[in-house]
Enzyme design. Sequence first.
Site, short mmCIF file in Angstrom:
data_model
loop_
_atom_site.label_atom_id
_atom_site.label_comp_id
_atom_site.label_asym_id
_atom_site.label_seq_id
_atom_site.Cartn_x
_atom_site.Cartn_y
_atom_site.Cartn_z
N SER A 180 0.80 -1.23 0.00
CA SER A 180 0.00 0.00 0.00
C SER A 180 0.83 1.28 0.00
O SER A 180 0.32 2.34 -0.36
CB SER A 180 -0.97 0.00 1.18
OG SER A 180 -0.26 -0.19 2.38
N HIS A 234 -5.45 -4.41 -1.95
CA HIS A 234 -5.31 -3.42 -3.03
C HIS A 234 -5.29 -4.08 -4.42
O HIS A 234 -5.04 -3.40 -5.41
CB HIS A 234 -4.04 -2.59 -2.83
CG HIS A 234 -4.11 -1.71 -1.63
ND1 HIS A 234 -4.68 -0.46 -1.66
CD2 HIS A 234 -3.72 -1.92 -0.35
CE1 HIS A 234 -4.62 0.08 -0.45
NE2 HIS A 234 -4.04 -0.79 0.36
N LYS A 266 -12.05 -0.93 -0.26
CA LYS A 266 -11.25 -0.17 -1.23
C LYS A 266 -12.01 -0.17 -2.57
O LYS A 266 -12.95 0.58 -2.73
CB LYS A 266 -9.85 -0.75 -1.29
CG LYS A 266 -9.21 -0.73 0.12
CD LYS A 266 -7.77 -0.95 0.15
CE LYS A 266 -7.25 -1.12 1.56
NZ LYS A 266 -7.36 0.06 2.42
C1 LIG Z 1 -3.02 -4.26 2.76
C2 LIG Z 1 -4.19 -3.92 3.64
N1 LIG Z 1 -4.76 -4.91 4.36
C3 LIG Z 1 -5.80 -4.65 5.16
C4 LIG Z 1 -6.32 -3.39 5.31
C5 LIG Z 1 -7.46 -3.14 6.24
O1 LIG Z 1 -8.65 -3.07 5.54
P1 LIG Z 1 -9.97 -2.45 6.20
O2 LIG Z 1 -9.88 -0.98 6.04
O3 LIG Z 1 -11.08 -3.07 5.44
O4 LIG Z 1 -9.96 -2.86 7.64
C6 LIG Z 1 -5.77 -2.35 4.57
C7 LIG Z 1 -6.35 -0.99 4.69
O5 LIG Z 1 -5.73 -0.03 4.98
C8 LIG Z 1 -4.66 -2.62 3.72
O6 LIG Z 1 -4.09 -1.62 3.03
#
Ligand SMILES: Cc1ncc(COP(=O)(O)O)c(C=O)c1O
Length: 396
Positions: A183, A211, A242
């Site tokens: 990310s 992502h 997302k």
């Molecule tokens: C790689 C990754 N995994 C998990 C999450 C967490 O997702 P959520 O916002 O649905 O809790 C994010 C969000 O920032 C993320 O970028």
Amino acid sequence: MNEQFQEMMRTELTRLEEQGLSVRIRTLDSEQGPACTIDGKYVVNLAANNYLGIIGRKDVKEAAKRAVDEFGVGSGAVKTIIGNTRLIVEAEQKLAAFKDVEDVLIYQGGLTANSGTIPAVVHDGDMIFSDELNHASIIDGCRLSRAKIVPFKHCDVADLEEKLRQYGQDSGTRLVVTDGVFSMDGDIAPLPDIVEVAKKYNAVVMVDDAHGEGVLGDHGRGIVNYFHLGGEVDIEVGTMSKAFGVVGGYAAGTHTLVDYLKNKSRTILFSSTITPADAGAILKVTDILMESDNLVRQLWDNAAYFKDKMKAFGFDTWRSQTPITPVIIGDGRSAKDLSARLFEKGVFAQSLAFPTVPQGLARIRCMLCAAHTHDQLDFAAQKFHESAVELGILKR
Ligand SMILES: Cc1ncc(COP(=O)(O)O)c(C=O)c1O
């Protein structure tokens, strides 16, 4: 009130403020979109994970409203008691078909999917091999599991293999876990090589497709589809917050995995399920993606268009391979100043500095969206250039 406790918090907040690390939370005054009103100011939005521009779609909003009309606003309980609405079951089935897996289990978000799945599948005495740049929710899941955590160098399969060899004699489950798309940098994990090495050492593979969902692969089916690795990855985890534009997460794999997680995953057992509106919207978004890949194509076109513009202005977009576009600035102060100047000029893009990213690699992270128009992207790139020159970050 415990005054010592209050003082401890004040001291820490002052330290964060002095070091430029304190969080500034902005407020959205309108619907989240490619341009929107933030803190009362209308800006081009380069900060959201709303990759496909789904949040504002009329048909998705209508699906969510219908779900509320039929099932109400909340789930009322955890999945295993009475929170499991028919809409959630249908969404799980539809997502399983979309991702071409046997089964899917919906969580409340990506964070609870990671922090609920990992401790369910590995425990004290087991081992986790984790990419050093994995998302915080993976790190939390690993810590909760009490398994031994062995970080491997970012996307470095030779290092992973070396670590697997080193600990090859240890008994117990060995889990290799990686983000699919990272990310902060927007690069893609070398999943085919990870799968191959993991097989050699009899390790289980888990990928977080947060992502990649709606972004990578045929019609946005995600990283496993992108690399043609169907049936080779033991656990796929992801989020609906997302590209899918709502709130929710999931774990995907075999029926056995899903049955196991229903029984063992603490975030399933001890936290209520997603709302009917979320489930209704997930069903609609999955239909939209299955019917057409237009939005996914539009997203990638916009990402390429914006990156080309930024590179032509002399910006460094680092190792990004996806619509996540980091613009490397270097020091944290300059990145923060640039983000503030951009906001004044009508562009919202978030600066990220140490410790979120390594020292010297502070950046502005630009998140592209299928719904951005070329005019909006031209405007944003132009304001980036103008502001960077004004602040002495670029020479001309
Ligand atoms: C790689 C990754 N995994 C998990 C999450 C967490 O997702 P959520 O916002 O649905 O809790 C994010 C969000 O920032 C993320 O970028």
